[in-house]
Design an enzyme around this catalytic site. Structure first.
Site, short mmCIF file in Angstrom:
data_model
loop_
_atom_site.label_atom_id
_atom_site.label_comp_id
_atom_site.label_asym_id
_atom_site.label_seq_id
_atom_site.Cartn_x
_atom_site.Cartn_y
_atom_site.Cartn_z
N SER A 58 0.79 -1.24 0.00
CA SER A 58 0.00 0.00 0.00
C SER A 58 0.82 1.28 0.00
CB SER A 58 -0.96 0.02 1.20
OG SER A 58 -2.13 -0.70 0.88
N LYS A 83 -0.14 3.64 -2.70
CA LYS A 83 -1.18 4.67 -2.60
C LYS A 83 -0.59 6.07 -2.51
CE LYS A 83 -4.72 1.61 -0.64
NZ LYS A 83 -4.08 0.34 -0.32
N SER A 128 -6.34 2.97 4.33
CA SER A 128 -5.66 2.20 3.28
C SER A 128 -6.67 1.38 2.49
CB SER A 128 -4.58 1.30 3.87
OG SER A 128 -3.59 1.01 2.91
#
Length: 387
Positions: A53, A56, A113
């Site tokens: 993640s 992101k 997330s």
């Protein structure tokens, strides 16, 4: 000849800097001063790694660039598509057709997330996952992220999605220097979605003095990744750590690196951008067996049991010593213009309908076979949901 000799000396200085900064670490790390990019410590900075993640952060950067370009506004509607709603956890779980503001979507993506929200952001801004990935890779090339490649906006495991600690340093510098107005979004202690409270997975926020960002990430092949930043006396340091063994140890490692950095008043003369490539820059470590196989589910999560009295003592397992400051997010309130990528030539919004598939009674033409572009699992890789 002189140029080659200069490069050798430059690399020797880089390696010496890492050796002098502290004990060797097995996983990739880099610590630098945000203001000037000067490096305080690095280890395996060019080793390819699955970002999970941390992806992101690039999704957010592309979104910020789209806002600056006028393709979308912070109050533009981000519609949850059928594709995004089907993404595995961590997720918000909004139904297809639900609409949120872009700024709220980005906050949910960065704090919770949320994989479904990240996919929705990508699809709405660029029109499709593939088109958004093209934007991500274009930005990576422009920033000089030479060891990075993206295929999806949320970081779900794909063997074709990888990055390096050094490249992530470049991305962090771009986000924090080009778009300082969004810096508070990376230090949110928690979200309020109706009556539900969602804490930040970044355990340094609210616990480490001066912590102000930025993101965590986890899939089984990557291990526990983290980028932490903190500001003290006007000086902001950033630590990138990849491949830690748990959510707690990554927080402890980042905190230790930041502590060492703040105790080092004068950084080295090498910068993140000028650091010469070294070491293995092509192979990718897969930590699936070490991190996930034969381990209980509670050890395969970004949400450690904070406050667990039976757990090993750590300042990052403790509950916050104050009531967390929550930012309210949710659906609705999107009064801005529809993202340009979601409009056809006549200015009408595209309908969210699935693309037709080839007739099953006929052989598919070349190129019509479905492609797997990032998933929570892969053959022989029981990768857990990304966070």
């Amino acid at each position: 000849m002189r140029y080659r000799r200069f490069l050798k000396l430059l690399l020797a200085g880089a390696v010496a800097l890492a050796a002098l900064a502290g004990p060797a670490l097995a996983n990739p790390t880099i610590v630098f001063d945000l203001e000037n990019g000067k490096i305080l410590q690095h280890q395996e900075a060019f080793k390819r790694w699955y970002p999970a993640s941390l992806t992101k952060l690039m999704t957010a950067y592309v979104a910020f660039r789209a806002i600056a370009a006028g393709d979308v506004q912070v109050d533009s509607p981000i519609k949850v598509t059928k594709r995004s709603a089907s993404e595995p956890p961590s997720k918000m779980g909004f139904k297809p057709g639900s609409v949120m503001r872009l700024d709220n979507a980005l906050k949910m993506m960065l704090v919770k997330s949320a994989n479904d929200v990240a996919m929705a952001v990508g699809e709405n801004i660029a029109g499709s996952q593939a088109a958004f990935a093209e934007r991500m890779n274009a930005e990576a090339r422009r920033l000089g992220m030479t060891g990075t490649h993206f295929v999806n906006p949320n970081g779900l495991f794909s063997p074709d999605q990888y990055t390096t600690a050094r490249d992530l340093g470049l991305l962090v510098m771009a986000i924090r220097t080009e778009f300082p107005q969004y810096a508070p979004w990376f230090s949110i202690e928690g979200l309020a979605v109706g009556k539900k409270q969602i804490p930040n997975y970044n355990l340094l926020i609210g616990r480490y003095p001066g912590a102000d960002g930025m993101k965590t990430g986890f899939v089984c092949p990557s291990g526990f990744n983290m980028i932490g930043s903190a500001t003290r006396d006007g000086r902001t340091l950033v630590a990138v750590v990849l491949g830690e063994k748990s959510a707690i140890t990554r927080a402890e490692t980042v905190a230790r690196l930041l502590d060492h950095g703040f105790a080092t008043p004068t950084p080295g003369w090498l910068t993140v951008a000028a650091l010469p490539s070294y070491g293995d820059t092509t192979s990718i470590n897969n930590l699936n067996d070490e991190i996930c196989r034969k381990k209980p589910a509670k050890e395969q999560s970004e949400a450690p049991p904070v406050g667990d009295k039976n757990a090993a003592k750590s300042p990052y397992r403790k509950k916050l010593d104050h009531a967390p400051t929550l930012v309210a997010v949710g659906l609705g309130g999107a009064t801005g213009p529809i993202p340009k990528a979601m409009l056809d030539a006549s200015g009408q919004e595209y309908a969210d309908v699935p693309l037709p598939s080839w007739r099953p009674d006929l052989p598919p033409p070349p190129g019509a076979e479905p492609a797997v572009i990032g998933s929570a699992t892969a053959a022989q890789e029981p990768a857990k949901a990304v966070n």
